[in-house]
Scaffold this motif. Structure first.
Motif, mmCIF file in Angstrom:
data_model
loop_
_atom_site.group_PDB
_atom_site.id
_atom_site.type_symbol
_atom_site.label_atom_id
_atom_site.label_comp_id
_atom_site.label_asym_id
_atom_site.label_seq_id
_atom_site.Cartn_x
_atom_site.Cartn_y
_atom_site.Cartn_z
ATOM 1 N N GLU A 139 -13.486 23.678 65.483
ATOM 2 C CA GLU A 139 -12.238 23.144 64.920
ATOM 3 C C GLU A 139 -11.666 24.120 63.891
ATOM 4 O O GLU A 139 -10.450 24.325 63.801
ATOM 5 N N ARG A 197 -9.972 26.840 65.723
ATOM 6 C CA ARG A 197 -8.731 26.325 66.316
ATOM 7 C C ARG A 197 -7.610 26.281 65.284
ATOM 8 O O ARG A 197 -6.481 26.696 65.541
ATOM 9 N N THR A 235 -10.949 22.333 71.936
ATOM 10 C CA THR A 235 -12.264 22.463 71.283
ATOM 11 C C THR A 235 -13.365 21.732 72.071
ATOM 12 O O THR A 235 -14.473 21.552 71.570
#
Lengths: 486, 164
Positions: free
Chosen positions: A179, A182, A365
């Motif tokens: 995450e 990302r 993800t």
């Protein structure tokens, strides 16, 4: 007849030369483009585990290793008959979009912009990236460096390495992203969109606002009608990573649409005795020599070709730019070779927007990034759009997955014939009665620079410079004059 | 002090890989040094310069191919030796000197204080093959010794590398 040889070509990947043949009046009769070929690739690959191909092929090019890595990985999916999970495909496309941002940025600012920002007749010492930065300011220079580098960071995050990614495996990618990664990619992508818009504005200010340049873009000697090729998605929009190959004729009508595995039904390669280069052409039209038009199987696969075959771009800002380009230059298809620079910047914006979209995709993800192959390997084709044109990797293996044969059609190869034709056309318009000046030669070189050609760049030997040599021969091939640029 | 040894080349293009082999062999000998980082690179121009930013001292090892090449000859250069190529075009637009000059003007604090470039002359790098030719391998071994002594004068020299 005199021969003008531009050898090697400046600002070209690898080494190459242009030979321009003048007639007795000193006007251009013919032009040929030649490059030496790296030898023994197929033999080198034979007998190796096919899983090594994404690593090996990414090392045959120092400029677009990501494109080779991706085409090879897709070919492995086909060889092992495995369909990667959706998240894996999205991660590959995200990496690939970031690579496009870095590559198109490099091309525009380092190769293309000196011709326009400094001018095609500017002294050589100024007609380069340092001259450009001096003129447009250090802030723009810093922004180019930052955005290029950030895009390569994204390649590194997903691909494992910034330069030669290693993530591609048959059936997916080797690892998911976190995450935190990302979020970082989303932040970078947002900034890349702004950077692409600024770059298009610079193109507007410098090129499109200059009547002389617009006339140059539209001029006959930079115009070559051919067929065009590019990948499109199921809505006929430009796609770099996947889709069907679509071909349109010089009038813009759809001529063919096929999947990767069918490429041999549509393409053949012509061989000339005077060069190692192969000339791919459309099989169903046939080889008619180095000529354009509907009766000649010569096609182009470039940023402009991709936009010519598509009905539009898949992202809103790029779509608006796409509309503006065709409105400005008089509709589809555009045959002006120099318009390729504009098309490349529209693709830069699309790549940045696509990065942003994918970075916000809920699936990006996901931990499910690989389908383990279970089928017996045999044969597969993988196709992506490399920045320089449609890139095809075709492998066959034995049942243990050891390579039996390899066929590659690399991006620039698609354009061999068209590059020669564009050079001839530019030379015919610019060289008259034997008059050959540095500025004229640069304008001839501009014809092929638009293609961002890339040849034999697998070696990196110092000193790494390629001086420009111009040899002028009499009709009996006696060297009359030799000019050498530093 | 942050030091970098950067081997440049392509090990599937025969002698073009000499820089990579030297970097690997030096790494085997000096891997315990915390102030030394060893990297391999297969690209040039901008990407090369980006790799050396932020280090105090950099040693680059590459192959050398020109009209005066004499396979196996070792040469040493500084970045200033490439200044005559400063404005000359090269693969993908910017050669080492041009890219270095650009970064010098944009990010002067990140440019290493000392950059040394060692090269080994090669003849031909246009065929896909692995391994080094005899004269280039011998020169690579000699250059490995030279670099090890430069970096760590007290290191026990004379060892053969364990792999190629």
């Amino acid at each position: 007849m005199k021969t003008v040889t531009i050898d090697p070509i400046t600002r070209l990947e690898g080494h190459g030369k242009i030979e321009i043949f003048l007639n007795d009046e000193g006007n251009v009769e013919n032009a040929y483009f030649q490059v030496p070929e790296l030898r023994g690739f197929e033999k080198f690959c034979e007998g190796r585990p096919v899983e090594e191909m994404p690593d090996i092929t990414s090392r045959i090019c120092g400029v677009c290793p990501e494109a080779h890595h991706m085409a090879a990985t897709k070919a492995l999916d086909a060889v092992f008959h495995v369909d990667p999970p959706s998240a894996a495909k999205k991660l590959r496309e995200l990496l690939y979009s970031a690579f496009y941002v870095a590559d198109h940025t490099t091309h525009f600012y380092i190769l293309a912009s000196p011709d326009f920002i400094m001018g095609p007749n500017a002294p050589k010492a100024e007609r380069n990236i340092l001259g450009v930065i001096n003129k447009v300011g250090l802030d723009v220079g810093s922004s180019v460096i930052k955005h290029r580098s950030d895009a390569l960071d994204v390649v590194g995050m997903i691909g494992g390495r910034r330069i030669h990614p290693t993530c591609g495996v048959p059936g997916g990618v080797s690892k998911p992203i976190t995450e935190e990664q990302r979020a970082k990619i989303e932040e970078i992508a947002k900034s890349e969109i702004e950077f692409a818009q600024l770059t298009l504005k610079l193109f507007d200010d410098v090129v499109l606002s200059n009547k002389e340049y617009v006339n140059l873009i539209k001029s006959d000697f930079y115009t070559t009608p051919t067929y065009y090729m590019g990948l499109v998605d199921d809505q006929d929009r430009v796609n770099f990573y996947d889709g069907k190959i679509k071909v349109v004729d010089p009038e813009g009508n759809e001529f063919a649409r096929y999947s990767a595995a069918e490429y041999q039904q549509h393409l053949a390669e012509h061989v000339e005795p005077w060069t190692y280069l192969k000339y791919p052409y459309l099989k169903k039209v046939g080889w008619k020599g180095l000529v354009g038009g509907k009766d000649s199987g010569v096609y182009r696969a470039t940023p402009l070709a991709r936009l010519n075959v598509a009905e539009g771009m898949a992202t809103p800002l790029a779509q608006a730019e796409y509309n503006r380009m065709y409105e400005t230059l008089g509709g589809k298809p555009i045959h002006s070779t120099l318009a390729t620079h504009w098309a490349r910047l529209i693709e830069l914006l699309y790549a940045a927007e696509r990065m942003h979209e994918l970075s916000r995709d809920p699936e990006i993800t996901s931990q499910n990034v690989r389908t383990i192959p279970t089928a017996i390997p045999d044969e597969g084709v993988g196709i992506v759009e490399a920045p320089r044109g449609t890139l095809t990797h075709h492998y066959t293996t034995d049942g243990r997955g050891l390579v039996k044969s390899v066929n590659l059609i690399v991006g620039t190869t698609n354009n061999h014939a068209a590059i020669s034709m564009s050079i001839k056309q530019a030379a015919q318009g610019l060289i008259k009665k034997g008059e050959v000046s540095d500025g004229l030669l640069n304008m001839v070189e501009m014809a092929f620079r638009a293609y961002d050609p890339c040849y034999g760049c697998a070696t990196h030997t110092l000193p790494g410079q390629m001086p420009l040599e111009v040899s002028i021969y009499s009709n009996e091939r006696v060297l009359l004059r030799k000019l050498r640029r530093p | 002090m942050k030091r970098l040894l950067l081997g440049i080349g392509n090990t599937i293009m025969g002698d073009d890989g000499v820089g990579i082999y030297v970097a690997r062999w030096v790494k085997e000998r000096l891997q315990s040094r915390p102030d030394l980082q060893v990297k391999e690179l297969g690209v040039s121009g901008f990407k090369l310069v980006e790799e050396i930013l932020g280090y105090d001292e950099v040693i680059i090892v590459d192959s050398y191919g020109a009209e005066d090449s004499d396979a196996g000859r070792i040469r040493e250069f500084g970045p200033e030796d490439f200044e005559d190529t400063l404005h000359a075009p090269s693969p993908h637009g910017a050669n080492f000197a041009t890219a270095l000059e650009l970064y010098r003007s944009l990010q002067p604090d990140r440019i290493p204080k000392r950059i040394r470039i060692f090269t080994v002359d090669v003849h031909r790098t246009d065929a896909f093959e692995e391994g080094l030719s005899k004269p280039v391998r011998e020169a690579a071994l000699k250059l490995t010794e030279t670099i090890v002594r430069e970096i760590e004068p007290s290191d026990q020299c004379g060892q053969e590398p364990t792999r190629q």
